[in-house]
Design a protein around this motif. Structure first.
Motif, PDB file in Angstrom:
ATOM      1  N   UNK A   1       0.836  -1.200   0.000  1.00 43.72           N
ATOM      2  CA  UNK A   1       0.000   0.000   0.000  1.00 43.72           C
ATOM      3  C   UNK A   1       0.873   1.253   0.000  1.00 43.72           C
ATOM      4  N   UNK A   2       1.962   1.255   0.756  1.00 51.48           N
ATOM      5  CA  UNK A   2       2.896   2.380   0.756  1.00 51.48           C
ATOM      6  C   UNK A   2       3.510   2.577  -0.631  1.00 51.48           C
ATOM      7  N   UNK A   3       3.781   1.481  -1.323  1.00 52.82           N
ATOM      8  CA  UNK A   3       4.331   1.557  -2.678  1.00 52.82           C
ATOM      9  C   UNK A   3       3.329   2.224  -3.620  1.00 52.82           C
ATOM     10  N   UNK A   4       2.062   1.876  -3.506  1.00 45.60           N
ATOM     11  CA  UNK A   4       1.022   2.518  -4.319  1.00 45.60           C
ATOM     12  C   UNK A   4       0.974   4.014  -4.013  1.00 45.60           C
ATOM     13  N   UNK A   5       1.066   4.378  -2.747  1.00 47.72           N
ATOM     14  CA  UNK A   5       1.053   5.789  -2.353  1.00 47.72           C
ATOM     15  C   UNK A   5       2.256   6.528  -2.945  1.00 47.72           C
ATOM     16  N   UNK A   6       3.434   5.910  -2.915  1.00 43.09           N
ATOM     17  CA  UNK A   6       4.633   6.532  -3.505  1.00 43.09           C
ATOM     18  C   UNK A   6       4.425   6.819  -4.991  1.00 43.09           C
ATOM     19  N   UNK A   7       3.809   5.879  -5.696  1.00 46.58           N
ATOM     20  CA  UNK A   7       3.562   6.065  -7.131  1.00 46.58           C
ATOM     21  C   UNK A   7       2.573   7.196  -7.391  1.00 46.58           C
ATOM     22  N   UNK A   8       1.608   7.374  -6.504  1.00 47.41           N
ATOM     23  CA  UNK A   8       0.550   8.366  -6.706  1.00 47.41           C
ATOM     24  C   UNK A   8       0.944   9.759  -6.231  1.00 47.41           C
ATOM     25  N   UNK A   9       2.052   9.918  -5.556  1.00 43.37           N
ATOM     26  CA  UNK A   9       2.414  11.205  -4.958  1.00 43.37           C
ATOM     27  C   UNK A   9       2.630  12.325  -5.955  1.00 43.37           C
ATOM     28  N   UNK A  10       2.724  12.018  -7.255  1.00 42.11           N
ATOM     29  CA  UNK A  10       2.852  13.078  -8.250  1.00 42.11           C
ATOM     30  C   UNK A  10       1.596  13.943  -8.305  1.00 42.11           C
ATOM     31  N   UNK A  11       0.462  13.354  -7.937  1.00 42.73           N
ATOM     32  CA  UNK A  11      -0.786  14.111  -7.891  1.00 42.73           C
ATOM     33  C   UNK A  11      -0.921  14.754  -6.517  1.00 42.73           C
ATOM     34  N   UNK A  12      -1.236  16.026  -6.467  1.00 44.27           N
ATOM     35  CA  UNK A  12      -1.401  16.684  -5.164  1.00 44.27           C
ATOM     36  C   UNK A  12      -2.745  16.350  -4.524  1.00 44.27           C
ATOM     37  N   UNK A  13      -2.862  16.670  -3.270  1.00 45.56           N
ATOM     38  CA  UNK A  13      -4.141  16.592  -2.543  1.00 45.56           C
ATOM     39  C   UNK A  13      -4.723  15.179  -2.449  1.00 45.56           C
ATOM     40  N   UNK A  14      -3.890  14.191  -2.099  1.00 49.93           N
ATOM     41  CA  UNK A  14      -4.406  12.840  -1.873  1.00 49.93           C
ATOM     42  C   UNK A  14      -5.329  12.886  -0.663  1.00 49.93           C
ATOM     43  N   UNK A  15      -6.546  12.379  -0.834  1.00 54.76           N
ATOM     44  CA  UNK A  15      -7.543  12.398   0.225  1.00 54.76           C
ATOM     45  C   UNK A  15      -7.623  11.064   0.973  1.00 54.76           C
ATOM     46  N   UNK A  16      -7.573   9.954   0.232  1.00 54.96           N
ATOM     47  CA  UNK A  16      -7.710   8.650   0.884  1.00 54.96           C
ATOM     48  C   UNK A  16      -7.239   7.538  -0.032  1.00 54.96           C
TER      49      UNK A  16
END
Length: 69
Positions: A20-35
């Motif tokens: 799950x942390x790996x998925x979050x690292x990949x998505x961090x290019x987009x700002x304002x992650x909510x959940x």
């Protein structure tokens, strides 16, 4: 508010939390992650041992007015 949702598959040999942390690292290019919603769990087995943990996640982002078409 407008929310964008993307779906990602991620894996790690260190467990579902690490995947799950790996998925979050990949998505961090987009700002304002909510959940992050964990949709599915899967374990890959080789020779009677779990070798990789996989998650299918949905990540939600708030879309600002400047990002709308």
């Amino acid at each position: 508010a407008v929310v964008k949702v993307i779906e990602l598959l991620a894996q790690s040999p260190d467990g579902w939390e690490a995947a799950t942390q790996e998925a979050l690292r990949e998505a961090k290019d987009d700002p304002d992650i909510q959940s992050i919603y964990i949709k599915e769990f899967q374990a890959i087995v080789d020779n009677d041992q779990i070798t990789n943990y996989r998650v299918n996640v949905k990540i939600s982002f708030r879309v600002s007015d400047s990002q709308r078409p």
